[in-house]
Design a protein around this motif. Structure first.
Motif, PDB file in Angstrom:
ATOM      1  N   ALA A 101       0.803  -1.222   0.000  1.00  0.00           N
ATOM      2  CA  ALA A 101       0.000   0.000   0.000  1.00  0.00           C
ATOM      3  C   ALA A 101       0.830   1.263   0.000  1.00  0.00           C
ATOM      4  N   THR A 102       2.084   1.206   0.491  1.00  0.00           N
ATOM      5  CA  THR A 102       2.899   2.407   0.627  1.00  0.00           C
ATOM      6  C   THR A 102       3.388   2.880  -0.735  1.00  0.00           C
ATOM      7  N   PRO A 103       3.157   4.138  -1.102  1.00  0.00           N
ATOM      8  CA  PRO A 103       3.647   4.633  -2.387  1.00  0.00           C
ATOM      9  C   PRO A 103       5.146   4.820  -2.353  1.00  0.00           C
ATOM     10  N   THR A 104       5.786   4.751  -3.537  1.00  0.00           N
ATOM     11  CA  THR A 104       7.234   4.931  -3.605  1.00  0.00           C
ATOM     12  C   THR A 104       7.625   6.360  -3.259  1.00  0.00           C
ATOM     13  N   GLN A 105       6.840   7.330  -3.707  1.00  0.00           N
ATOM     14  CA  GLN A 105       7.108   8.727  -3.399  1.00  0.00           C
ATOM     15  C   GLN A 105       6.057   9.213  -2.411  1.00  0.00           C
ATOM     16  N   PRO A 106       6.373   9.270  -1.117  1.00  0.00           N
ATOM     17  CA  PRO A 106       5.367   9.582  -0.103  1.00  0.00           C
ATOM     18  C   PRO A 106       5.041  11.063  -0.025  1.00  0.00           C
ATOM     19  N   ALA A 107       3.907  11.364   0.597  1.00  0.00           N
ATOM     20  CA  ALA A 107       3.543  12.755   0.855  1.00  0.00           C
ATOM     21  C   ALA A 107       4.391  13.301   1.980  1.00  0.00           C
ATOM     22  N   HIS A 108       4.499  14.628   2.060  1.00  0.00           N
ATOM     23  CA  HIS A 108       5.337  15.260   3.073  1.00  0.00           C
ATOM     24  C   HIS A 108       4.483  15.855   4.201  1.00  0.00           C
ATOM     25  N   ALA A 109       5.166  16.281   5.248  1.00  0.00           N
ATOM     26  CA  ALA A 109       4.582  17.062   6.338  1.00  0.00           C
ATOM     27  C   ALA A 109       3.385  16.385   6.997  1.00  0.00           C
ATOM     28  N   ARG A 110       3.591  15.200   7.529  1.00  0.00           N
ATOM     29  CA  ARG A 110       2.517  14.500   8.232  1.00  0.00           C
ATOM     30  C   ARG A 110       2.255  15.111   9.598  1.00  0.00           C
ATOM     31  N   GLY A 111       3.275  15.715  10.224  1.00  0.00           N
ATOM     32  CA  GLY A 111       3.078  16.410  11.476  1.00  0.00           C
ATOM     33  C   GLY A 111       3.515  15.637  12.692  1.00  0.00           C
ATOM     34  N   ARG A 112       4.008  16.376  13.704  1.00  0.00           N
ATOM     35  CA  ARG A 112       4.503  15.756  14.928  1.00  0.00           C
ATOM     36  C   ARG A 112       3.390  15.119  15.743  1.00  0.00           C
ATOM     37  N   ALA A 113       2.157  15.521  15.516  1.00  0.00           N
ATOM     38  CA  ALA A 113       1.042  14.943  16.267  1.00  0.00           C
ATOM     39  C   ALA A 113       0.918  13.446  15.999  1.00  0.00           C
ATOM     40  N   THR A 114       1.424  13.005  14.865  1.00  0.00           N
ATOM     41  CA  THR A 114       1.318  11.581  14.510  1.00  0.00           C
ATOM     42  C   THR A 114       2.633  10.845  14.738  1.00  0.00           C
ATOM     43  N   LEU A 115       3.567  11.410  15.495  1.00  0.00           N
ATOM     44  CA  LEU A 115       4.899  10.825  15.644  1.00  0.00           C
ATOM     45  C   LEU A 115       4.850   9.403  16.199  1.00  0.00           C
ATOM     46  N   GLU A 116       4.123   9.193  17.285  1.00  0.00           N
ATOM     47  CA  GLU A 116       4.100   7.865  17.897  1.00  0.00           C
ATOM     48  C   GLU A 116       3.453   6.837  16.970  1.00  0.00           C
ATOM     49  N   GLN A 117       2.375   7.231  16.265  1.00  0.00           N
ATOM     50  CA  GLN A 117       1.753   6.298  15.326  1.00  0.00           C
ATOM     51  C   GLN A 117       2.697   5.985  14.163  1.00  0.00           C
ATOM     52  N   ALA A 118       3.366   7.009  13.663  1.00  0.00           N
ATOM     53  CA  ALA A 118       4.301   6.795  12.550  1.00  0.00           C
ATOM     54  C   ALA A 118       5.488   5.957  13.009  1.00  0.00           C
ATOM     55  N   TYR A 119       5.933   6.175  14.226  1.00  0.00           N
ATOM     56  CA  TYR A 119       7.044   5.390  14.780  1.00  0.00           C
ATOM     57  C   TYR A 119       6.679   3.906  14.797  1.00  0.00           C
ATOM     58  N   ASP A 120       5.486   3.600  15.311  1.00  0.00           N
ATOM     59  CA  ASP A 120       5.043   2.202  15.388  1.00  0.00           C
ATOM     60  C   ASP A 120       4.851   1.590  14.000  1.00  0.00           C
ATOM     61  N   ARG A 121       4.455   2.401  13.055  1.00  0.00           N
ATOM     62  CA  ARG A 121       4.153   1.883  11.718  1.00  0.00           C
ATOM     63  C   ARG A 121       5.406   1.680  10.858  1.00  0.00           C
ATOM     64  N   TYR A 122       6.357   2.619  10.934  1.00  0.00           N
ATOM     65  CA  TYR A 122       7.474   2.607   9.992  1.00  0.00           C
ATOM     66  C   TYR A 122       8.808   2.099  10.545  1.00  0.00           C
ATOM     67  N   THR A 123       9.086   2.318  11.830  1.00  0.00           N
ATOM     68  CA  THR A 123      10.409   1.924  12.326  1.00  0.00           C
ATOM     69  C   THR A 123      10.658   0.415  12.288  1.00  0.00           C
ATOM     70  N   PRO A 124       9.646  -0.470  12.442  1.00  0.00           N
ATOM     71  CA  PRO A 124       9.953  -1.899  12.285  1.00  0.00           C
ATOM     72  C   PRO A 124      10.523  -2.221  10.905  1.00  0.00           C
ATOM     73  N   ARG A 125       9.983  -1.589   9.861  1.00  0.00           N
ATOM     74  CA  ARG A 125      10.500  -1.815   8.511  1.00  0.00           C
ATOM     75  C   ARG A 125      11.901  -1.229   8.348  1.00  0.00           C
ATOM     76  N   ILE A 126      12.148  -0.096   8.978  1.00  0.00           N
ATOM     77  CA  ILE A 126      13.478   0.525   8.899  1.00  0.00           C
ATOM     78  C   ILE A 126      14.510  -0.338   9.612  1.00  0.00           C
ATOM     79  N   ILE A 127      14.177  -0.802  10.805  1.00  0.00           N
ATOM     80  CA  ILE A 127      15.102  -1.627  11.588  1.00  0.00           C
ATOM     81  C   ILE A 127      15.354  -2.970  10.904  1.00  0.00           C
ATOM     82  N   ASP A 128      14.291  -3.597  10.398  1.00  0.00           N
ATOM     83  CA  ASP A 128      14.459  -4.863   9.679  1.00  0.00           C
ATOM     84  C   ASP A 128      15.308  -4.672   8.425  1.00  0.00           C
ATOM     85  N   GLY A 129      15.114  -3.527   7.759  1.00  0.00           N
ATOM     86  CA  GLY A 129      15.921  -3.238   6.579  1.00  0.00           C
ATOM     87  C   GLY A 129      17.392  -3.100   6.916  1.00  0.00           C
TER      88      GLY A 129
END
Length: 289
Positions: A101-129
């Motif tokens: 589902a993730t596009p190759t070219q993502p949108a910008h400026a999601r905002g700090r309000a979503t930091l914890e949700q984005a952390y949970d969603r994306y850092t596992p893929r970053i760490i595994d990579g």
């Protein structure tokens, strides 16, 4: 107290010790405690600001702060798991839909309000990579395994007519074909996580992180190109990596991919350093390679 020598900080642990502080301990009651606390806080803060990012070194080399030569990639790892094993893990299964589902070219400026949700969603893929980069991808590059490099960096195929009849639309099948360090699996997640540190406009932190993602994209593109030349699927027309018009030898090609590998490792570590800077204490820092 101000003149007491300060031991160098380590990127692995932020702590220091000083024999001089121990030596003057009996005199501390003579100094106002508020002044002591303020002075120590100033010294610690000034030292922490200059903390450098770790330089990347191949996994078989001793870990220190110097960039390693590509020639040190010649060592063979004693234990390697296969790409098939990696893709069959629970982690890979959990992020299947996100990869598709993730596009190759993502949108910008999601905002700090979503930091914890984005952390949970994306850092596992970053760490595994990162783990894949210093294990399976390292093994393929050190052995000159062109097919292995190609599989490690390949993108998932587009949705086909046959996928439409499947219950999940073929998402699991296509995600399994994404390389362990592909754009879809890792770099898109790094880009999206970087954009989380911006609000109404793109912040300097986001720009720095996304610049390192761009460096990694160049590395991955170079590895893909080299792998296709190495397997004979593609010719080197145009002079790959500065090599002349004629096809490079296997030795020349191997040297260039090792240089790309070190460049990518440094870019990944710099991204991690920028991402971890100022991260809320309740969130674990992303590990360096």
């Amino acid at each position: 107290l101000i003149a007491a020598p300060l031991f160098p900080f380590s990127a692995h642990r932020c702590c220091f010790s000083s024999p001089s502080l121990i030596a003057i301990a009996p005199l501390l009651p003579l100094v106002p405690m508020k002044l002591i606390r303020n002075t120590i806080a100033t010294v610690v803060a000034s030292a922490a600001v200059s903390l450098p990012a770790l330089a990347f070194s191949p996994p078989t080399c001793p870990s220190n702060n110097s960039v390693r030569s590509p020639s040190q990639l010649e060592a063979t790892e004693t234990s390697q798991t296969t790409r098939a094993d990696f893709l069959s893990t629970a982690t890979a299964a959990a992020i299947t839909s996100a990869i598709i589902a993730t596009p190759t070219q993502p949108a910008h400026a999601r905002g700090r309000a979503t930091l914890e949700q984005a952390y949970d969603r994306y850092t596992p893929r970053i760490i595994d990579g990162g783990a894949f980069y210093k294990s399976q991808l390292y093994g393929a590059i050190s052995k000159g395994d062109w097919k292995g490099i190609e599989l490690a960096t390949q993108e998932p195929p587009k949705k086909s007519k046959a996928d439409r009849v499947l219950q999940d639309g073929g998402a699991a099948k296509r995600a399994a074909q994404a390389g362990g360090f592909s754009d879809a699996r890792v770099l898109a997640a790094m880009d999206l996580y970087a954009s989380t540190f911006s609000e109404s406009s793109i912040s300097p932190k986001t720009k720095k992180m996304q610049a390192e993602v761009q460096n990694l994209r160049e590395v991955v593109d170079g590895l893909k190109k080299a792998a296709k030349i190495g397997t004979g699927e593609e010719k080197s027309g145009g002079g790959l990596f500065g090599i002349g018009g004629k096809a490079p030898s296997q030795g020349e090609l191997a040297k260039q991919v090792k240089e790309l590998y070190v460049k990518g490792g440094n870019a990944y570590n710099q991204y991690v350093f920028d991402a971890n800077e100022g991260l809320p204490v309740q969130l674990a820092k992303i590990p360096f390679l």
